[in-house]
Every structure is written in structure tokens, then in C-alpha cells.
Scaffold this motif. Structure first.
Motif, PDB file in Angstrom:
ATOM      1  N   ASN A   1       0.830  -1.210   0.000  1.00 44.57           N
ATOM      2  CA  ASN A   1       0.000   0.000   0.000  1.00 44.57           C
ATOM      3  C   ASN A   1       0.861   1.256   0.000  1.00 44.57           C
ATOM      4  OD1 ASN A   1      -2.422  -1.384   0.001  1.00 44.57           O
ATOM      5  ND2 ASN A   1      -2.648  -1.359   2.226  1.00 44.57           N
ATOM      6  N   LYS A   2       1.927   1.244   0.779  1.00 42.92           N
ATOM      7  CA  LYS A   2       2.826   2.397   0.827  1.00 42.92           C
ATOM      8  C   LYS A   2       3.494   2.622  -0.531  1.00 42.92           C
ATOM      9  CE  LYS A   2       4.000   2.120   5.761  1.00 42.92           C
ATOM     10  NZ  LYS A   2       5.087   1.815   6.737  1.00 42.92           N
ATOM     11  N   ILE A   3       3.880   1.534  -1.197  1.00 41.74           N
ATOM     12  CA  ILE A   3       4.514   1.625  -2.516  1.00 41.74           C
ATOM     13  C   ILE A   3       3.556   2.244  -3.530  1.00 41.74           C
ATOM     14  CG2 ILE A   3       5.353   0.263  -4.469  1.00 41.74           C
ATOM     15  CD1 ILE A   3       6.586  -1.672  -2.417  1.00 41.74           C
TER      16      ILE A   3
ATOM     17  N   LEU B   1       1.750   6.956  -6.720  1.00 38.87           N
ATOM     18  CA  LEU B   1       0.670   7.857  -7.126  1.00 38.87           C
ATOM     19  C   LEU B   1       1.011   9.306  -6.777  1.00 38.87           C
ATOM     20  CD1 LEU B   1      -2.186   8.227  -8.255  1.00 38.87           C
ATOM     21  CD2 LEU B   1      -3.084   7.782  -5.958  1.00 38.87           C
ATOM     22  N   SER B   2       1.501   9.526  -5.568  1.00 35.56           N
ATOM     23  CA  SER B   2       1.866  10.879  -5.132  1.00 35.56           C
ATOM     24  C   SER B   2       3.005  11.439  -5.977  1.00 35.56           C
ATOM     25  CB  SER B   2       2.278  10.856  -3.654  1.00 35.56           C
ATOM     26  OG  SER B   2       1.241  10.358  -2.843  1.00 35.56           O
TER      27      SER B   2
ATOM     28  N   ARG C   1      10.437   6.660 -14.222  1.00 34.91           N
ATOM     29  CA  ARG C   1      11.524   6.677 -13.235  1.00 34.91           C
ATOM     30  C   ARG C   1      10.965   6.735 -11.817  1.00 34.91           C
ATOM     31  NH1 ARG C   1      13.858  11.121 -10.496  1.00 34.91           N
ATOM     32  NH2 ARG C   1      15.949  10.663  -9.694  1.00 34.91           N
ATOM     33  N   HIS C   2       9.984   7.605 -11.611  1.00 32.48           N
ATOM     34  CA  HIS C   2       9.449   7.770 -10.257  1.00 32.48           C
ATOM     35  C   HIS C   2       8.596   6.592  -9.801  1.00 32.48           C
ATOM     36  CE1 HIS C   2      10.776  11.574  -8.602  1.00 32.48           C
ATOM     37  NE2 HIS C   2      10.759  12.073  -9.829  1.00 32.48           N
ATOM     38  N   LEU C   3       8.131   5.787 -10.732  1.00 36.53           N
ATOM     39  CA  LEU C   3       7.409   4.578 -10.349  1.00 36.53           C
ATOM     40  C   LEU C   3       8.334   3.595  -9.636  1.00 36.53           C
ATOM     41  CD1 LEU C   3       5.148   3.917 -13.476  1.00 36.53           C
ATOM     42  CD2 LEU C   3       4.480   4.877 -11.267  1.00 36.53           C
ATOM     43  N   PHE C   4       9.639   3.719  -9.914  1.00 33.12           N
ATOM     44  CA  PHE C   4      10.636   2.896  -9.241  1.00 33.12           C
ATOM     45  C   PHE C   4      11.330   3.669  -8.123  1.00 33.12           C
ATOM     46  CE2 PHE C   4      10.274   1.146 -13.534  1.00 33.12           C
ATOM     47  CZ  PHE C   4      10.131  -0.205 -13.269  1.00 33.12           C
ATOM     48  N   TYR C   5      11.783   4.863  -8.479  1.00 30.65           N
ATOM     49  CA  TYR C   5      12.667   5.633  -7.596  1.00 30.65           C
ATOM     50  C   TYR C   5      12.004   6.044  -6.279  1.00 30.65           C
ATOM     51  CZ  TYR C   5      15.714   9.509  -6.155  1.00 30.65           C
ATOM     52  OH  TYR C   5      16.533  10.362  -5.455  1.00 30.65           O
ATOM     53  N   THR C   6      10.864   6.703  -6.372  1.00 30.92           N
ATOM     54  CA  THR C   6      10.244   7.262  -5.164  1.00 30.92           C
ATOM     55  C   THR C   6       9.736   6.200  -4.190  1.00 30.92           C
ATOM     56  OG1 THR C   6       9.697   9.335  -6.279  1.00 30.92           O
ATOM     57  CG2 THR C   6       8.412   8.788  -4.315  1.00 30.92           C
TER      58      THR C   6
ATOM     59  N   VAL D   1       3.749  19.105  -3.015  1.00 26.52           N
ATOM     60  CA  VAL D   1       2.700  18.275  -3.628  1.00 26.52           C
ATOM     61  C   VAL D   1       2.861  16.809  -3.223  1.00 26.52           C
ATOM     62  CG1 VAL D   1       1.731  17.440  -5.806  1.00 26.52           C
ATOM     63  CG2 VAL D   1       2.425  19.828  -5.592  1.00 26.52           C
ATOM     64  N   PHE D   2       4.108  16.309  -3.253  1.00 25.49           N
ATOM     65  CA  PHE D   2       4.323  14.907  -2.927  1.00 25.49           C
ATOM     66  C   PHE D   2       3.974  14.595  -1.478  1.00 25.49           C
ATOM     67  CE2 PHE D   2       7.029  11.625  -1.037  1.00 25.49           C
ATOM     68  CZ  PHE D   2       6.560  10.524  -1.743  1.00 25.49           C
ATOM     69  N   TRP D   3       4.573  15.343  -0.535  1.00 18.55           N
ATOM     70  CA  TRP D   3       4.384  14.997   0.874  1.00 18.55           C
ATOM     71  C   TRP D   3       2.954  15.225   1.348  1.00 18.55           C
ATOM     72  CZ3 TRP D   3       7.395  11.731   2.912  1.00 18.55           C
ATOM     73  CH2 TRP D   3       8.753  11.697   2.610  1.00 18.55           C
ATOM     74  N   VAL D   4       2.329  16.322   0.903  1.00 23.41           N
ATOM     75  CA  VAL D   4       0.940  16.560   1.296  1.00 23.41           C
ATOM     76  C   VAL D   4       0.036  15.476   0.725  1.00 23.41           C
ATOM     77  CG1 VAL D   4      -1.024  18.128   1.042  1.00 23.41           C
ATOM     78  CG2 VAL D   4       1.209  19.049   1.618  1.00 23.41           C
TER      79      VAL D   4
END
Length: 300
Positions: free
Chosen positions: A11-13, A18-19, A75-80, A283-286
Motif C-alpha cells: 500500500n505504501k509503494i 501515485l503521489s 523513473r518515479h514509479l521505481f525511484y520514489t 505536492v508529494f508529501w501533502v
């Protein structure tokens, strides 16, 4: 215990991915402006971020500001997810979840750096394609033919010309940047948020998340900008007709940049980088904190 943790981690992934997609799409025009500014190597004609952004829109239209968005999202689908979830998992190695605020900032910085390195190694090929496609837009604006017709074409041509290992060109400056950036982003956000909450400046809400993300973006930009400049130039260079490249390695790139352009050149793109990281972090953290709340997960 492991079986109970698996759905939570998944769920966290998903929520982190998404964020990150929302944040990347929102701030990508600033990112491409920053990349073009870092690739600007002449000192005779100073160029500002506003001039570069205006030039992109004038010659390529508004869509030119999104050149390379697809590999950036991939990239962010893997990286973040790897770096954020990895940070939490490594953090739990030291202390239980309810007591992680007791960790010192240096320990959090190391955990953040290690998480970033692992994530960057995995995501480096997508990052390379993104930088190449962003630089391609600059060639088009100069009246030259683009090197690639799309992400898949860029991937195929890089493998054909440089081999499979060519997908990891610039991985070492990439790793250096990832370590520094995540020291600033993850550790600073984590520490700043709990500082704000502990000192009752704000509760664990959007105000605390906004303050923490602002501090996180500023520290990450200051620490990582020199490595970001080196990384961008290393990843964009291609093998010439004589079989040589402009920079032998990241150290050579660093020395030549300072020698020919001055020490301040290492912070080229600082303000557009900060202007991107600030909104991106916000945007990401919120979004991530809100999604976690909706999903019934604890705060980061």
C-alpha cells in the motif's frame, strides 16, 4: 508478522507512486528548464531560467515544456517508492515506529542517503532517457534534428550505441546526487516535521507537512546542486566520431566545469531546482500523507 507487513508495504509503494506521479507532472516544466540551464555551458551570453522557459514555449509550444515527461514518470514509479518505503524500513531497524522521532539527524541522514542510492541504481536507465529527451528539445530549438522520436526509441538507440551497460551512463554522479538529495529530502522532512509537531508549531496536518517540505526542498537543493550539474552533463554526453567523450568521469567533469566556468557554475540552475523541489516536495508529501491517512496508515 512478515505476512501482516506485506500488504502495508505494498500500500505504501502504491501510494508513494501515485503521489510522485502527481508531483512530477505538476512540476515538470520547471525541471526541464533547470536541465536546459545546466546544459548551457557558455559564459558570454548569460541566460536566465525565464529566458529559457520562454524560448521553449516560443519555439516548441507549451508541449515543449513536457518533453521527457513519460520517462520521468516511469523513473518515479521505481525511484520514489523504493527510497521512501526503504527509508521507513531502514528506520525501523533502529527503533520501533512509535519512537523513530528519537533518532538523531545524522542517523536519519545516512538512512536517507542509503535509501536514495538503492533507488537511483534501479531507476538510473529511466533517468538517463529523461535527461536525453529533455536535451533533445534543446537541439530542436537550435534547428537541429532530434536524436530520438520517443522514450522507446531513445532506449533502443542508447543500447545499440553504448550497449546495455550504457543505460547506466552517469550512474556514479547519479548515485552521489541521490545520496545527497535524499539526505536533504527524507531526513530533513522527517526531522523537520517532528520538530514542528513536538514544539507545537502545528499539529500533524497540512501546515506541518508544508513547513517540513519547504525546509526539505531548500536543504536538498543546497546540498545536491553541484552533483546535479555534474550528473546532468555526464548523462547527456555522447561518444563523438573520434570515439571520445568530453568528460572522462564525474571528477573530470567537476574540474572542467570549475576551470572553464567558475565555481558558481556548480550551482547553475539552483533557483529553478529549488523552485521545482519546493513545489514537488509540497505536492508529494501533502498528497502522500493524505493518501496514507485515507488508507488508514500511520503518518510518515
Amino acid at each position: 508478522m512478515a505476512e501482516q507487513q506485506s500488504p502495508i508495504i505494498i500500500n505504501k509503494i502504491v501510494l508513494a507512486s501515485l503521489s510522485a506521479m502527481v508531483a512530477e507532472t505538476t512540476t515538470f516544466p520547471i525541471d526541464i528548464t533547470k536541465t536546459r540551464l545546466q546544459l548551457h555551458t557558455t559564459t558570454a551570453t548569460p541566460t536566465s531560467a525565464f529566458q529559457i522557459a520562454g524560448d521553449i514555449v516560443r519555439k516548441q509550444g507549451v508541449t515543449g515544456l513536457y518533453k521527457g515527461l513519460s520517462p520521468a514518470i516511469i523513473r518515479h514509479l521505481f525511484y520514489t517508492p523504493i527510497r521512501t518505503v526503504g527509508y521507513e524500513q531502514l528506520r525501523h531497524v533502529f527503533v520501533p515506529h512509535d519512537h523513530h522521532q528519537s533518532l538523531s539527524l545524522p542517523i536519519k541522514a545516512v538512512i536517507g542517503g542509503v535509501s536514495g542510492v538503492i533507488a537511483q541504481v534501479v531507476a538510473s536507465p529511466a533517468d538517463l532517457v529523461k535527461v536525453r529527451m529533455q536535451a533533445d528539445g534543446r537541439r530542436v530549438s537550435q534547428g537541429l534534428e532530434p536524436r530520438y522520436s520517443g522514450s522507446v526509441d531513445a532506449l533502443n538507440k542508447i543500447i545499440k550505441s553504448d550497449g546495455f551497460k550504457g543505460l547506466w551512463r552517469g550512474v556514479f554522479p547519479n548515485i552521489q546526487r541521490a545520496f545527497l538529495v535524499n539526505m536533504g529530502e527524507l531526513a530533513c522532512y522527517d526531522h523537520a516535521k517532528h520538530f514542528v509537531i513536538h514544539n507545537q508549531i502545528a499539529y500533524d496536518n497540512i501546515y506541518a507537512h508544508t513547513l517540513a517540505s519547504m525546509m526539505s526542498g531548500l536543504s536538498a537543493t543546497t546540498i545536491s546542486c553541484p552533483a546535479d550539474v555534474v550528473k546532468t552533463r555526464m548523462m547527456n554526453q555522447v561518444v563523438g566520431v573520434d570515439g571520445k567523450v568530453k568528460y572522462r568521469n564525474s571528477y573530470d567533469c567537476l574540474i572542467k566545469t570549475v576551470r572553464f566556468e567558475g565555481f558558481r557554475a556548480l550551482w547553475k540552475g539552483f533557483f529553478p531546482t529549488w523552485a521545482r523541489l519546493g513545489p514537488w516536495q509540497f505536492v508529494f508529501w501533502v498528497s502522500y500523507e493524505k493518501f496514507r491517512l485515507i488508507a488508514g496508515l500511520p503518518s510518515f
